[in-house]
Design an enzyme around this catalytic site. Structure first.
Site, PDB file in Angstrom:
ATOM      1  N   HIS A  49       0.830  -1.213   0.000  1.00 49.15           N
ATOM      2  CA  HIS A  49       0.000   0.000   0.000  1.00 49.15           C
ATOM      3  C   HIS A  49       0.864   1.263   0.000  1.00 49.15           C
ATOM      4  O   HIS A  49       0.461   2.296  -0.535  1.00 49.15           O
ATOM      5  CB  HIS A  49      -0.964  -0.007   1.188  1.00 49.15           C
ATOM      6  CG  HIS A  49      -1.862  -1.221   1.191  1.00 49.15           C
ATOM      7  ND1 HIS A  49      -2.558  -1.628   2.294  1.00 49.15           N
ATOM      8  CD2 HIS A  49      -2.154  -2.123   0.206  1.00 49.15           C
ATOM      9  CE1 HIS A  49      -3.254  -2.726   2.000  1.00 49.15           C
ATOM     10  NE2 HIS A  49      -3.016  -3.048   0.741  1.00 49.15           N
ATOM     11  N   HIS A  86      -9.525  -1.891  -4.710  1.00 44.28           N
ATOM     12  CA  HIS A  86      -8.376  -2.192  -3.850  1.00 44.28           C
ATOM     13  C   HIS A  86      -7.437  -3.188  -4.528  1.00 44.28           C
ATOM     14  O   HIS A  86      -6.213  -3.091  -4.387  1.00 44.28           O
ATOM     15  CB  HIS A  86      -8.782  -2.729  -2.476  1.00 44.28           C
ATOM     16  CG  HIS A  86      -7.578  -2.935  -1.614  1.00 44.28           C
ATOM     17  ND1 HIS A  86      -6.958  -1.903  -0.957  1.00 44.28           N
ATOM     18  CD2 HIS A  86      -6.796  -4.019  -1.409  1.00 44.28           C
ATOM     19  CE1 HIS A  86      -5.861  -2.351  -0.361  1.00 44.28           C
ATOM     20  NE2 HIS A  86      -5.751  -3.639  -0.622  1.00 44.28           N
ATOM     21  N   ASP A  98      -3.481  -2.793  -5.100  1.00 40.30           N
ATOM     22  CA  ASP A  98      -2.438  -3.811  -4.860  1.00 40.30           C
ATOM     23  C   ASP A  98      -1.601  -4.055  -6.120  1.00 40.30           C
ATOM     24  O   ASP A  98      -0.379  -4.185  -6.044  1.00 40.30           O
ATOM     25  CB  ASP A  98      -3.079  -5.139  -4.428  1.00 40.30           C
ATOM     26  CG  ASP A  98      -3.521  -5.138  -2.969  1.00 40.30           C
ATOM     27  OD1 ASP A  98      -3.046  -4.297  -2.183  1.00 40.30           O
ATOM     28  OD2 ASP A  98      -4.356  -5.997  -2.626  1.00 40.30           O
ATOM     29  N   HIS A 114      -0.867 -11.206  -4.732  1.00 41.37           N
ATOM     30  CA  HIS A 114       0.472 -10.604  -4.751  1.00 41.37           C
ATOM     31  C   HIS A 114       1.529 -11.508  -5.390  1.00 41.37           C
ATOM     32  O   HIS A 114       2.396 -11.033  -6.125  1.00 41.37           O
ATOM     33  CB  HIS A 114       0.892 -10.237  -3.330  1.00 41.37           C
ATOM     34  CG  HIS A 114      -0.003  -9.207  -2.716  1.00 41.37           C
ATOM     35  ND1 HIS A 114      -0.061  -7.919  -3.176  1.00 41.37           N
ATOM     36  CD2 HIS A 114      -0.890  -9.277  -1.704  1.00 41.37           C
ATOM     37  CE1 HIS A 114      -0.932  -7.231  -2.460  1.00 41.37           C
ATOM     38  NE2 HIS A 114      -1.465  -8.034  -1.572  1.00 41.37           N
TER      39      HIS A 114
HETATM   40 ZN   LIG Z   1      -3.935  -4.558  -0.331  1.00 42.26          ZN
END
Ligand SMILES: [Zn+2]
Length: 295
Positions: free
Chosen positions: A80, A241, A245, A268
């Site tokens: 973030h 969101h 990311d 991720h």
């Molecule tokens: Zn996140």
């Protein structure tokens, strides 16, 4: 996006708060850095800790977050902060922190963006490296419908589309969002979108000793009936969101990317794998930064 100048911040900026994972009180300082420095994290609570470059080669495997490490020193959940820096096109910055993770704040990039904008952004007069996607690059996760696909974009910009689908039974509705990644679009459409968890994921983290000071009011936790003790800022906050990311994870390339990135149910690890594959596929075609003053 045309070739542009590298940027940093005009002066130091501070964000303090509680780390979501460890519950530690954390003070994070953004410090200006010279052209070519890139973004690096420095743990000031560890004696002789080296700065850890925010590059994909320094990432370590972690579930549901991005962590970087060097010489056994780890910084957890950098995504973030990286999204705030990349979203505002702040290319050079030393991020000091006195604990193992940035402050969680509200689970979005908003507090970091406000702090960085307050510090001011300055042009360093040296061009930023840029990688233009010239061929299709696709990575696939453990499940067949988890993919990140990058392809050339006509306008030279970075476009990210995210498709989120947890299935018909999930309290999180399937949703998509798409954005051309510019600083203004990042500030207006993405930076405020908060991280989210399913209730059973939050319980699992608690049972591992994580998140003891974090409550459903601090981020979005979805129970069977929807968001617990909180309210969505917009109906597609979760997809936004996920784009936040992606922006943080794509910054691990260490240069600007241009192209159309279509991410489906990616997390991720897959985002980082995409960055590795893009860099491998385009190793010969990164446009090196040259001094604009000398040119
Ligand atoms: Zn996140």
């Amino acid at each position: 996006m045309k070739q542009r100048s590298q940027q940093t911040i005009a002066r130091a900026a501070v964000v303090a708060g509680v780390g979501f994972l460890t519950g530690a009180d954390i003070r994070l300082r953004f410090l200006p850095a010279a052209a070519g420095h890139g973004v690096a994290f420095l743990r000031t609570d560890k004696l002789c800790a080296p700065p850890i470059p925010a590059l994909v080669s320094y990432t370590i495997p972690r579930a549901r977050r991005t962590a970087i490490a060097r010489c056994g020193i780890v910084v957890e959940m950098v995504e973030h902060v990286l999204a705030a820096l990349a979203g505002l096109r702040i290319d050079n910055c030393l991020v000091e922190l006195d604990g193992p993770e940035p402050p969680g704040c509200d689970g979005s990039s908003q507090a970091f963006v406000e702090s960085l904008l307050d510090a001011g952004i300055v042009d360093l007069g040296t061009s930023r490296d840029r990688l233009e996607l010239r061929q299709k690059v696709v990575v696939q996760g453990e499940e067949a419908d988890q993919t990140v696909c990058g392809s050339p974009a006509d306008d030279g910009q970075l476009h990210i589309r995210y498709s989120l689908d947890y299935g018909a039974d999930s309290p999180i509705q399937s949703q998509n969002y798409e954005v051309a990644v510019t600083p203004q679009n990042f500030i207006d459409q993405i930076a405020f979108a908060r991280t989210f968890l399913l209730e059973h994921e939050a319980h699992a983290l608690r049972s591992q000793g994580y998140g003891k000071r974090t409550t459903p009011r601090d981020l979005l936790i979805f129970g069977k009936e929807g968001v617990i003790d909180n309210a969505l800022r917009c109906p597609d906050e979760c997809a936004r969101h996920k784009i936040l990311d992606c922006i943080g994870d794509l910054a691990l390339a260490g240069c600007d990317l241009s192209g159309a990135v279509d991410a489906r149910r990616s997390g991720h690890q897959l985002n980082a794998e995409f960055v590795r594959r893009v860099k491998l596929a385009h190793a010969e075609t990164v446009w090196p930064g040259v001094s604009l003053k000398a040119a």
